[in-house]
Design a protein around this motif. Structure first.
Motif, short mmCIF file in Angstrom:
data_model
loop_
_atom_site.label_atom_id
_atom_site.label_comp_id
_atom_site.label_asym_id
_atom_site.label_seq_id
_atom_site.Cartn_x
_atom_site.Cartn_y
_atom_site.Cartn_z
N GLN A 4 0.86 -1.18 0.00
CA GLN A 4 0.00 0.00 0.00
C GLN A 4 0.90 1.24 0.00
O GLN A 4 1.22 1.76 -1.05
CB GLN A 4 -0.98 -0.04 1.17
CG GLN A 4 -2.06 -1.11 0.93
CD GLN A 4 -3.09 -1.18 2.02
OE1 GLN A 4 -3.34 -0.23 2.73
NE2 GLN A 4 -3.73 -2.33 2.16
N CYS A 40 0.35 -1.35 6.96
CA CYS A 40 -0.79 -1.04 6.07
C CYS A 40 -1.62 -2.25 5.67
O CYS A 40 -2.84 -2.19 5.70
CB CYS A 40 -0.30 -0.42 4.77
SG CYS A 40 0.68 1.06 4.93
N THR A 41 -0.98 -3.30 5.24
CA THR A 41 -1.68 -4.30 4.42
C THR A 41 -2.43 -5.36 5.20
O THR A 41 -3.27 -6.06 4.64
CB THR A 41 -0.69 -5.04 3.51
OG1 THR A 41 0.23 -5.76 4.36
CG2 THR A 41 0.08 -4.09 2.62
S1 FES Z 1 2.72 -1.16 2.71
FE1 FES Z 1 2.78 0.49 4.14
S2 FES Z 1 4.04 -0.32 5.75
FE2 FES Z 1 3.75 -1.99 4.42
#
Ligand code: FES
Ligand code: FES
Length: 166
Positions: free
Chosen positions: A98, A142-143
């Protein structure tokens, strides 16, 4: 000062550095290879992972002097020109990122995992539980990891197919 000479992404690099210079700072500040990230001060996040003589290493835990004579590969050295490494292609195709901050380290760790479990272990299999366990040293904010694991398993297939074709 320490005199060092090492190979980075196939090119010989030499010079004098302060004794306390970490490999990650050498890569980023001296060679401008800023794809290797710094995400923590505690050796936990894995954003700084590179390969040293083919093995994944957290480059914030290593003095550049300790890499003297070694061959280092960073995320910038993984593709062949415009052709992405199968792991990079799998992350792209499976939405394995992300914000992308963790991604270079995640990909360098993942390549090492597939190399050890599949490429250098003919007949070996890689399952979701093993990927999750092996990636414990790489943090993603994020993911939720699901698509990262999917990417690694996809790349394992791509890398073993590529090896079989050699
Ligand atoms: S894609 Fe944002 S910390 Fe992993
Ligand atoms: S910057 Fe190296 S583990 Fe976080």
């Amino acid at each position: 000062m320490t005199a060092i000479s090492l190979t980075v992404n196939g090119k010989l690099v030499s010079g004098n550095v302060e004794d306390r210079t970490l490999l990650v700072h050498f890569l980023r500040d001296h060679l401008n290879l800023t794809g290797t990230h710094v995400g923590c001060d505690t050796s936990q996040c894995g954003a700084c992972v590179v390969h040293v003589d083919g093995r994944a290493v957290k480059s914030c835990t290593m003095l550049v002097g300790q890499a003297d004579g070694a061959s280092v590969t960073t995320i910038e050295g993984l593709s062949h020109g415009d052709e992405l490494h199968p792991m990079q292609a799998a992350f792209r195709d499976n939405h394995g990122l992300q914000c992308g901050y963790c991604t270079p380290g995640m990909i360098m760790s993942a390549v090492d995992i597939v190399q050890r479990h599949v490429v250098q272990n003919p007949g070996g299999k890689l399952d979701e539980a093993t990927v999750r366990q092996e990636l414990e040293g790489n943090i993603c904010r994020c993911t939720g990891y699901h698509n990262i694991v999917k990417s690694v398993l996809d790349a394992a297939g791509r890398m073993s197919t590529a090896q079989a074709a050699e």
